[in-house]
Design an enzyme around this catalytic site. Structure first.
Site, PDB file in Angstrom:
ATOM      1  N   THR A  71      -3.667   2.497 -14.299  1.00 15.44           N
ATOM      2  CA  THR A  71      -4.027   1.092 -14.595  1.00 15.44           C
ATOM      3  C   THR A  71      -5.201   0.599 -13.753  1.00 15.44           C
ATOM      4  O   THR A  71      -5.546  -0.578 -13.820  1.00 15.44           O
ATOM      5  CB  THR A  71      -2.816   0.168 -14.357  1.00 15.44           C
ATOM      6  OG1 THR A  71      -2.464   0.185 -12.971  1.00 15.44           O
ATOM      7  CG2 THR A  71      -1.634   0.588 -15.213  1.00 15.44           C
ATOM      8  N   GLY A  72      -5.808   1.473 -12.982  1.00 14.18           N
ATOM      9  CA  GLY A  72      -6.994   1.084 -12.192  1.00 14.18           C
ATOM     10  C   GLY A  72      -8.246   1.621 -12.870  1.00 14.18           C
ATOM     11  O   GLY A  72      -8.600   1.228 -13.987  1.00 14.18           O
TER      12      GLY A  72
ATOM     13  N   ASP B  80       0.875  -1.176   0.000  1.00 13.36           N
ATOM     14  CA  ASP B  80       0.000   0.000   0.000  1.00 13.36           C
ATOM     15  C   ASP B  80       0.910   1.224   0.000  1.00 13.36           C
ATOM     16  O   ASP B  80       1.733   1.375   0.903  1.00 13.36           O
ATOM     17  CB  ASP B  80      -0.867  -0.032   1.271  1.00 13.36           C
ATOM     18  CG  ASP B  80      -1.835   1.136   1.340  1.00 13.36           C
ATOM     19  OD1 ASP B  80      -2.929   0.949   1.893  1.00 13.36           O
ATOM     20  OD2 ASP B  80      -1.482   2.231   0.852  1.00 13.36           O
ATOM     21  N   ILE B  81       0.764   2.077  -0.994  1.00 13.78           N
ATOM     22  CA  ILE B  81       1.680   3.221  -1.137  1.00 13.78           C
ATOM     23  C   ILE B  81       1.610   4.146   0.073  1.00 13.78           C
ATOM     24  O   ILE B  81       2.583   4.833   0.388  1.00 13.78           O
ATOM     25  CB  ILE B  81       1.419   3.978  -2.446  1.00 13.78           C
ATOM     26  CG1 ILE B  81       2.606   4.880  -2.793  1.00 13.78           C
ATOM     27  CG2 ILE B  81       0.101   4.752  -2.404  1.00 13.78           C
ATOM     28  CD1 ILE B  81       2.647   5.369  -4.211  1.00 13.78           C
TER      29      ILE B  81
ATOM     30  N   GLY C 112      -9.478   4.381  -5.096  1.00 10.74           N
ATOM     31  CA  GLY C 112      -8.140   3.832  -5.297  1.00 10.74           C
ATOM     32  C   GLY C 112      -7.037   4.503  -4.498  1.00 10.74           C
ATOM     33  O   GLY C 112      -7.192   4.793  -3.304  1.00 10.74           O
TER      34      GLY C 112
ATOM     35  N   ASP D 250      -5.970   7.530  -4.737  1.00 10.31           N
ATOM     36  CA  ASP D 250      -6.420   8.885  -4.359  1.00 10.31           C
ATOM     37  C   ASP D 250      -7.192   8.821  -3.042  1.00 10.31           C
ATOM     38  O   ASP D 250      -6.945   9.574  -2.098  1.00 10.31           O
ATOM     39  CB  ASP D 250      -7.326   9.420  -5.482  1.00 10.31           C
ATOM     40  CG  ASP D 250      -7.378  10.926  -5.551  1.00 10.31           C
ATOM     41  OD1 ASP D 250      -8.101  11.432  -6.437  1.00 10.31           O
ATOM     42  OD2 ASP D 250      -6.718  11.590  -4.736  1.00 10.31           O
TER      43      ASP D 250
HETATM   44  N1  APR Z   1      -1.450   1.642  -2.867  1.00  8.73           N
HETATM   45  C1  APR Z   1      -0.866   1.302  -4.056  1.00  8.73           C
HETATM   46  N2  APR Z   1      -1.568   1.042  -5.182  1.00  8.73           N
HETATM   47  C2  APR Z   1      -2.919   1.126  -5.099  1.00  8.73           C
HETATM   48  C3  APR Z   1      -3.607   1.486  -3.910  1.00  8.73           C
HETATM   49  C4  APR Z   1      -2.806   1.746  -2.766  1.00  8.73           C
HETATM   50  N3  APR Z   1      -3.359   2.097  -1.582  1.00  8.73           N
HETATM   51  N4  APR Z   1      -4.952   1.501  -4.177  1.00  8.73           N
HETATM   52  C5  APR Z   1      -5.102   1.154  -5.469  1.00  8.73           C
HETATM   53  N5  APR Z   1      -3.884   0.929  -6.031  1.00  8.73           N
HETATM   54  C6  APR Z   1      -3.565   0.526  -7.407  1.00  8.73           C
HETATM   55  C7  APR Z   1      -4.687  -0.038  -8.235  1.00  8.73           C
HETATM   56  O1  APR Z   1      -4.831  -1.425  -7.997  1.00  8.73           O
HETATM   57  C8  APR Z   1      -4.162   0.247  -9.639  1.00  8.73           C
HETATM   58  O2  APR Z   1      -3.262  -0.762 -10.004  1.00  8.73           O
HETATM   59  O3  APR Z   1      -3.160   1.712  -8.088  1.00  8.73           O
HETATM   60  C9  APR Z   1      -3.359   1.546  -9.489  1.00  8.73           C
HETATM   61  C10 APR Z   1      -4.064   2.790 -10.021  1.00  8.73           C
HETATM   62  O4  APR Z   1      -5.433   2.673  -9.735  1.00  8.73           O
HETATM   63  P1  APR Z   1      -6.360   3.950  -9.379  1.00  8.73           P
HETATM   64  O5  APR Z   1      -6.097   4.355  -7.994  1.00  8.73           O
HETATM   65  O6  APR Z   1      -7.747   3.575  -9.778  1.00  8.73           O
HETATM   66  O7  APR Z   1      -5.813   5.126 -10.316  1.00  8.73           O
HETATM   67  P2  APR Z   1      -6.061   5.418 -11.859  1.00  8.73           P
HETATM   68  O8  APR Z   1      -6.263   4.184 -12.645  1.00  8.73           O
HETATM   69  O9  APR Z   1      -4.955   6.363 -12.237  1.00  8.73           O
HETATM   70  O10 APR Z   1      -7.461   6.201 -11.866  1.00  8.73           O
HETATM   71  C11 APR Z   1      -7.501   7.487 -11.309  1.00  8.73           C
HETATM   72  O11 APR Z   1      -9.378   6.956  -9.937  1.00  8.73           O
HETATM   73  O12 APR Z   1      -9.368   7.104  -7.654  1.00  8.73           O
HETATM   74  C12 APR Z   1      -9.738   7.752  -8.800  1.00  8.73           C
HETATM   75  O13 APR Z   1      -9.618  10.072  -8.233  1.00  8.73           O
HETATM   76  C13 APR Z   1      -9.001   9.046  -8.980  1.00  8.73           C
HETATM   77  O14 APR Z   1     -10.391   9.706 -10.797  1.00  8.73           O
HETATM   78  C14 APR Z   1      -9.106   9.222 -10.468  1.00  8.73           C
HETATM   79  C15 APR Z   1      -8.949   7.797 -10.983  1.00  8.73           C
END
Ligand code: APR
Length: 182
Positions: free
Chosen positions: A127-128, A13-14, A35, A37
């Site tokens: 990638t999420g 977890d970042i 995610g 954020d």
């Molecule tokens: N720590 C590390 N990696 C994480 C965590 C965490 N706590 N939570 C999720 N991830 C991973 C996800 O599994 C994915 O592989 O981070 C990667 C990016 O996923 P997202 O957080 O969904 O980000 P993204 O794909 O860039 O989408 C951004 O999602 O949360 C919203 O406000 C954000 O609208 C924006 C969008």
């Protein structure tokens, strides 16, 4: 290793990272989301959102453009700072997604160096929720970091924090290809 900087891939977890700065996969509003954020705002506390509101008002009233990066304090996080960047939404690959994703990593690295930060942690941006295929995104992420470190020696460590075993394995395979001749 690239130059004297260490690039590492970890699963976790970042928000647990001890780095000087962690990078948030934000959206243009900078008002939080799910995610990464959601995790950063939840664990970092309201101070981060307050700073994001000031940045929006002062610098980006229309929202943070894709590929750009801004910095706030880390609030209650172990990391002293958070760099917020907006990755591209995957739309099939013909809308400059790869350039925009590279910009998000490069602008985050530049911002960290400009603040004399030496240890930075990235999530797998886009990638999420944004749907960027991780096989493609991981190669862009790692090659952007490699190119940056070949010219810049003011970073000690770049860590990619992957949330799942699958994502970690995908980044490891990409790293074998990107760093094959270093
Ligand atoms: N720590 C590390 N990696 C994480 C965590 C965490 N706590 N939570 C999720 N991830 C991973 C996800 O599994 C994915 O592989 O981070 C990667 C990016 O996923 P997202 O957080 O969904 O980000 P993204 O794909 O860039 O989408 C951004 O999602 O949360 C919203 O406000 C954000 O609208 C924006 C969008």
């Amino acid at each position: 290793m690239i130059g004297k900087a260490k690039v590492q891939l970890v699963r976790g977890d970042i928000t647990d990272q001890e780095s000087d700065v962690i990078v948030n996969a934000a959206n243009p509003s900078l008002m939080g989301g799910g995610g990464v954020d959601g995790a950063i705002h939840r664990r970092g506390g309201p101070e981060i959102l307050e700073e994001c509101k000031k940045i929006r008002a002062a610098e980006w009233p229309g929202g943070l453009p894709t590929g750009k990066a801004v910095v706030t304090s880390g609030g209650n996080l172990k990391a002293r700072y958070v760099i917020h960047t907006v990755g591209p939404i995957w739309r099939g690959g013909r809308s400059r997604e790869s350039d925009l994703l590279a910009n998000a990593f490069q602008n985050s690295l530049r911002l960290a160096v400009s603040k004399s930060l030496r240890k930075i942690s990235f999530p797998s941006i886009s990638t999420g929720a944004y749907g960027y295929p991780i096989e493609k995104a991981s190669r862009i992420a790692l090659s952007t970091v490699k190119k940056f470190l070949e010219k810049e020696d003011r970073l000690d460590k770049v860590t990619f924090v992957l949330f799942s075993q699958h994502d970690l394995e995908t980044y490891k395979q990409a790293a074998r290809e990107v760093f094959a001749h270093t």
